[in-house]
Design a protein around this motif. Structure first.
Motif, PDB file in Angstrom:
ATOM      1  N   THR A 181       3.700  72.652  93.322  1.00  0.00           N
ATOM      2  CA  THR A 181       5.042  72.192  92.817  1.00  0.00           C
ATOM      3  C   THR A 181       5.339  70.518  91.701  1.00  0.00           C
ATOM      4  O   THR A 181       5.167  70.210  91.153  1.00  0.00           O
ATOM      5  CB  THR A 181       6.263  71.990  93.592  1.00  0.00           C
ATOM      6  N   LEU A 182       3.955  69.326  92.377  1.00  0.00           N
ATOM      7  CA  LEU A 182       4.260  68.427  91.611  1.00  0.00           C
ATOM      8  C   LEU A 182       3.499  68.209  90.255  1.00  0.00           C
ATOM      9  O   LEU A 182       3.863  67.438  89.347  1.00  0.00           O
ATOM     10  CB  LEU A 182       3.142  67.234  92.344  1.00  0.00           C
ATOM     11  N   GLY A 183       2.407  69.034  89.734  1.00  0.00           N
ATOM     12  CA  GLY A 183       1.570  69.151  89.291  1.00  0.00           C
ATOM     13  C   GLY A 183       2.168  70.680  88.533  1.00  0.00           C
ATOM     14  O   GLY A 183       1.767  70.987  87.234  1.00  0.00           O
ATOM     15  N   ASP A 184       3.322  71.314  88.049  1.00  0.00           N
ATOM     16  CA  ASP A 184       3.293  72.616  87.632  1.00  0.00           C
ATOM     17  C   ASP A 184       4.359  72.118  86.740  1.00  0.00           C
ATOM     18  O   ASP A 184       5.731  71.766  86.780  1.00  0.00           O
ATOM     19  CB  ASP A 184       4.044  73.386  88.830  1.00  0.00           C
ATOM     20  N   TYR A 185       3.905  73.036  85.695  1.00  0.00           N
ATOM     21  CA  TYR A 185       5.561  73.050  83.715  1.00  0.00           C
ATOM     22  C   TYR A 185       4.838  74.408  83.338  1.00  0.00           C
ATOM     23  O   TYR A 185       6.257  74.527  82.970  1.00  0.00           O
ATOM     24  CB  TYR A 185       4.493  71.861  83.686  1.00  0.00           C
ATOM     25  N   ILE A 186       4.473  75.415  83.378  1.00  0.00           N
ATOM     26  CA  ILE A 186       4.648  76.172  83.838  1.00  0.00           C
ATOM     27  C   ILE A 186       6.308  76.723  83.734  1.00  0.00           C
ATOM     28  O   ILE A 186       7.150  77.949  83.314  1.00  0.00           O
ATOM     29  CB  ILE A 186       3.927  77.781  83.519  1.00  0.00           C
ATOM     30  N   ALA A 187       6.244  76.886  85.328  1.00  0.00           N
ATOM     31  CA  ALA A 187       7.365  78.004  85.521  1.00  0.00           C
ATOM     32  C   ALA A 187       8.902  76.916  84.926  1.00  0.00           C
ATOM     33  O   ALA A 187       9.638  77.672  85.499  1.00  0.00           O
ATOM     34  CB  ALA A 187       7.087  77.624  87.409  1.00  0.00           C
ATOM     35  N   VAL A 188       8.605  75.475  85.375  1.00  0.00           N
ATOM     36  CA  VAL A 188       9.935  75.323  84.746  1.00  0.00           C
ATOM     37  C   VAL A 188      10.500  75.449  83.443  1.00  0.00           C
ATOM     38  O   VAL A 188      11.764  75.714  83.389  1.00  0.00           O
ATOM     39  CB  VAL A 188       9.880  73.762  85.136  1.00  0.00           C
ATOM     40  N   ARG A 189       9.241  75.581  82.308  1.00  0.00           N
ATOM     41  CA  ARG A 189       9.528  76.197  81.360  1.00  0.00           C
ATOM     42  C   ARG A 189      10.041  77.666  81.338  1.00  0.00           C
ATOM     43  O   ARG A 189      11.267  77.744  79.746  1.00  0.00           O
ATOM     44  CB  ARG A 189       8.023  75.708  80.611  1.00  0.00           C
ATOM     45  N   ILE A 190      10.038  78.354  82.044  1.00  0.00           N
ATOM     46  CA  ILE A 190      10.096  79.677  81.834  1.00  0.00           C
ATOM     47  C   ILE A 190      11.508  79.984  82.320  1.00  0.00           C
ATOM     48  O   ILE A 190      12.426  80.630  81.934  1.00  0.00           O
ATOM     49  CB  ILE A 190       8.811  80.345  83.188  1.00  0.00           C
ATOM     50  N   VAL A 191      11.381  79.234  83.692  1.00  0.00           N
ATOM     51  CA  VAL A 191      12.903  79.274  84.590  1.00  0.00           C
ATOM     52  C   VAL A 191      14.102  78.023  84.616  1.00  0.00           C
ATOM     53  O   VAL A 191      15.026  77.893  84.893  1.00  0.00           O
ATOM     54  CB  VAL A 191      12.841  80.126  86.092  1.00  0.00           C
ATOM     55  N   GLY A 192      13.350  76.954  84.143  1.00  0.00           N
ATOM     56  CA  GLY A 192      14.265  75.888  84.422  1.00  0.00           C
ATOM     57  C   GLY A 192      15.226  75.229  83.266  1.00  0.00           C
ATOM     58  O   GLY A 192      16.121  74.152  83.951  1.00  0.00           O
ATOM     59  N   GLY A 193      15.251  75.694  82.838  1.00  0.00           N
ATOM     60  CA  GLY A 193      16.379  75.847  81.460  1.00  0.00           C
ATOM     61  C   GLY A 193      15.738  74.605  80.831  1.00  0.00           C
ATOM     62  O   GLY A 193      14.812  73.559  80.167  1.00  0.00           O
ATOM     63  N   THR A 194      17.198  73.617  80.877  1.00  0.00           N
ATOM     64  CA  THR A 194      16.308  72.345  80.163  1.00  0.00           C
ATOM     65  C   THR A 194      16.134  71.061  81.325  1.00  0.00           C
ATOM     66  O   THR A 194      16.010  70.356  81.242  1.00  0.00           O
ATOM     67  CB  THR A 194      17.784  71.329  79.175  1.00  0.00           C
ATOM     68  N   ASN A 195      15.978  71.526  82.328  1.00  0.00           N
ATOM     69  CA  ASN A 195      15.095  70.566  83.886  1.00  0.00           C
ATOM     70  C   ASN A 195      13.779  70.273  83.359  1.00  0.00           C
ATOM     71  O   ASN A 195      13.187  70.768  82.878  1.00  0.00           O
ATOM     72  CB  ASN A 195      15.852  70.754  84.634  1.00  0.00           C
ATOM     73  N   GLN A 196      13.630  69.006  83.805  1.00  0.00           N
ATOM     74  CA  GLN A 196      11.886  69.018  83.508  1.00  0.00           C
ATOM     75  C   GLN A 196      11.546  68.358  84.663  1.00  0.00           C
ATOM     76  O   GLN A 196      11.639  67.353  84.963  1.00  0.00           O
ATOM     77  CB  GLN A 196      12.012  67.919  82.293  1.00  0.00           C
ATOM     78  N   LEU A 197      10.000  68.433  85.148  1.00  0.00           N
ATOM     79  CA  LEU A 197       9.225  67.978  85.795  1.00  0.00           C
ATOM     80  C   LEU A 197       8.551  66.808  85.007  1.00  0.00           C
ATOM     81  O   LEU A 197       8.074  67.241  83.785  1.00  0.00           O
ATOM     82  CB  LEU A 197       8.700  68.502  86.872  1.00  0.00           C
ATOM     83  N   LEU A 198       7.500  66.209  85.832  1.00  0.00           N
ATOM     84  CA  LEU A 198       6.549  65.249  85.385  1.00  0.00           C
ATOM     85  C   LEU A 198       5.584  66.280  84.620  1.00  0.00           C
ATOM     86  O   LEU A 198       4.680  65.583  83.575  1.00  0.00           O
ATOM     87  CB  LEU A 198       6.274  64.225  86.644  1.00  0.00           C
ATOM     88  N   GLY A 199       5.529  67.533  85.326  1.00  0.00           N
ATOM     89  CA  GLY A 199       4.317  68.452  84.186  1.00  0.00           C
ATOM     90  C   GLY A 199       4.801  68.762  83.013  1.00  0.00           C
ATOM     91  O   GLY A 199       3.331  68.498  81.720  1.00  0.00           O
ATOM     92  N   ASN A 200       5.963  68.893  82.615  1.00  0.00           N
ATOM     93  CA  ASN A 200       6.571  69.138  81.144  1.00  0.00           C
ATOM     94  C   ASN A 200       6.519  67.118  80.296  1.00  0.00           C
ATOM     95  O   ASN A 200       6.161  68.045  79.171  1.00  0.00           O
ATOM     96  CB  ASN A 200       8.042  69.479  81.635  1.00  0.00           C
ATOM     97  N   VAL A 201       6.849  66.564  80.895  1.00  0.00           N
ATOM     98  CA  VAL A 201       6.872  65.848  80.613  1.00  0.00           C
ATOM     99  C   VAL A 201       4.883  65.263  79.860  1.00  0.00           C
ATOM    100  O   VAL A 201       4.729  65.065  78.550  1.00  0.00           O
ATOM    101  CB  VAL A 201       7.192  64.082  81.001  1.00  0.00           C
ATOM    102  N   VAL A 202       4.101  65.365  80.690  1.00  0.00           N
ATOM    103  CA  VAL A 202       2.796  65.262  80.367  1.00  0.00           C
ATOM    104  C   VAL A 202       2.432  66.627  78.981  1.00  0.00           C
ATOM    105  O   VAL A 202       1.546  65.928  78.021  1.00  0.00           O
ATOM    106  CB  VAL A 202       1.511  66.152  81.497  1.00  0.00           C
ATOM    107  N   TYR A 203       2.711  67.662  79.166  1.00  0.00           N
ATOM    108  CA  TYR A 203       2.511  68.625  78.618  1.00  0.00           C
ATOM    109  C   TYR A 203       3.750  68.568  77.346  1.00  0.00           C
ATOM    110  O   TYR A 203       2.404  68.720  75.565  1.00  0.00           O
ATOM    111  CB  TYR A 203       3.318  70.440  78.931  1.00  0.00           C
ATOM    112  N   ASP A 204       4.034  67.883  76.699  1.00  0.00           N
ATOM    113  CA  ASP A 204       5.083  67.458  75.630  1.00  0.00           C
ATOM    114  C   ASP A 204       4.437  66.172  75.457  1.00  0.00           C
ATOM    115  O   ASP A 204       4.449  66.768  73.554  1.00  0.00           O
ATOM    116  CB  ASP A 204       6.549  67.154  75.655  1.00  0.00           C
ATOM    117  N   ASN A 205       3.886  65.738  76.107  1.00  0.00           N
ATOM    118  CA  ASN A 205       3.066  64.514  75.191  1.00  0.00           C
ATOM    119  C   ASN A 205       1.532  64.882  75.407  1.00  0.00           C
ATOM    120  O   ASN A 205       1.032  64.051  73.894  1.00  0.00           O
ATOM    121  CB  ASN A 205       3.212  63.024  76.416  1.00  0.00           C
ATOM    122  N   VAL A 206       0.807  66.250  75.682  1.00  0.00           N
ATOM    123  CA  VAL A 206       0.126  65.803  75.079  1.00  0.00           C
ATOM    124  C   VAL A 206      -0.233  67.059  73.648  1.00  0.00           C
ATOM    125  O   VAL A 206      -0.563  66.982  73.108  1.00  0.00           O
ATOM    126  CB  VAL A 206      -0.823  66.879  76.434  1.00  0.00           C
TER     127      VAL A 206
END
Length: 280
Positions: free
Chosen positions: A219-244
């Motif tokens: 869960t700590l490293g996930d970002y795909i599920a957050v982008r699919i069902v998370g709406g505007t909520n972000q987790l750390l994985g999404n921050v890494v993805y956006d900055n890469v």
């Protein structure tokens, strides 16, 4: 001579995996930490290989990143607790109640979701949380507002995705629990809740902690599920993805990626004393 040959064979067998672990895995972690100490030129966008802690200063001084870090840890803990609560009765029934034939069927049923693609399962939950979907219709049927996309959908989706990783360790721990202990507790007048609290739960705590290592870290490293069902909520994985990707700020992405690593090191150090490592 035979001892030398045995050691040589062992070295040949273990050599490639150890080289892979040292070079590919530990080497990539070292590269991650080194990159986090570099900086990005604000005008050219190029990475400057100058030692600095600017990325970490930004990470800890900007409120939004602290909020995202705390949200990520909170979601990981909540997913782990949900999986433990759901997995325990399933594993208990499989190991102590179901017959051999039904037990094999249930094991296959638990493993079957792992055969499906991660994206297929995530998008399936997206469909269920969308308007007119199964979850949305169920909430509307009882007069409640559907949670829709957001943090609730993220927690539910991740709890579903990682549930098998919690069921299997608990099932293995319960399999090692002798039935004679349960029978002795019943013979001595112990009630069901007393037996669960005093015999079963203390026995399977290491197995439960072992399962939590998987659910918590994934869960700590996930970002795909957050982008699919998370709406505007972000987790750390999404921050890494956006900055890469869009921002192309590798030093800051590497600094953000060190947070799950550090959290997991602290978590593993804390659970090492419970014997959970032996239950993996």
């Amino acid at each position: 001579m035979s001892t030398r040959r045995a050691r040589a064979r062992l070295g040949v067998l273990l050599g490639p995996p150890m080289v892979w672990l040292g070079v590919a895995y530990l080497g990539s972690l070292a590269a991650l930490f080194v990159t986090a100490l570099w900086t990005q030129n604000g005008f050219t966008g190029e990475i400057e290989r100058v030692w600095t802690l600017d990325s970490f200063k930004t990470l800890f001084t900007v409120d939004v990143y602290r909020t995202i870090a705390l949200r990520t840890v909170g979601v990981a803990l909540l997913v782990t607790v949900i999986d433990a609560v759901v997995a325990f009765p399933i594993a208990m029934y499989m190991s102590k109640v179901a017959g051999p034939g039904l037990r094999r069927f249930l094991l296959v049923a638990v493993l079957m979701p792992l055969w499906a693609s991660y994206l297929v399962k995530a998008y399936a939950w997206r469909g269920m949380f969308s308007e007119g979907g199964l979850v949305s219709s169920a909430f509307e049927a009882v007069g409640l507002k559907s949670p829709g996309y957001g943090l609730t959908a993220t927690v539910v989706t991740l709890a579903y995705l990682w549930l098998p990783y919690m069921i299997l360790p608990i099932y293995a721990g319960l399999e090692r629990l002798p039935n004679s202990l349960l029978e002795a507790s019943a013979d001595l007048g112990g009630r069901t809740l007393q037996t669960l609290r005093r015999i079963v739960l203390p026995t399977i705590v290491p197995a439960m902690v072992a399962g939590s290592i998987f659910t918590f870290s994934l869960t700590l490293g996930d970002y795909i599920a957050v982008r699919i069902v998370g709406g505007t909520n972000q987790l750390l994985g999404n921050v890494v993805y956006d900055n890469v990707g869009a921002a192309n700020n590798l030093p800051f992405a590497a600094a953000v990626a060190t947070i799950p690593v550090v959290v997991m090191v602290v978590y593993l150090a804390a659970v090492r004393r419970t014997g959970a490592m032996e239950s993996l």
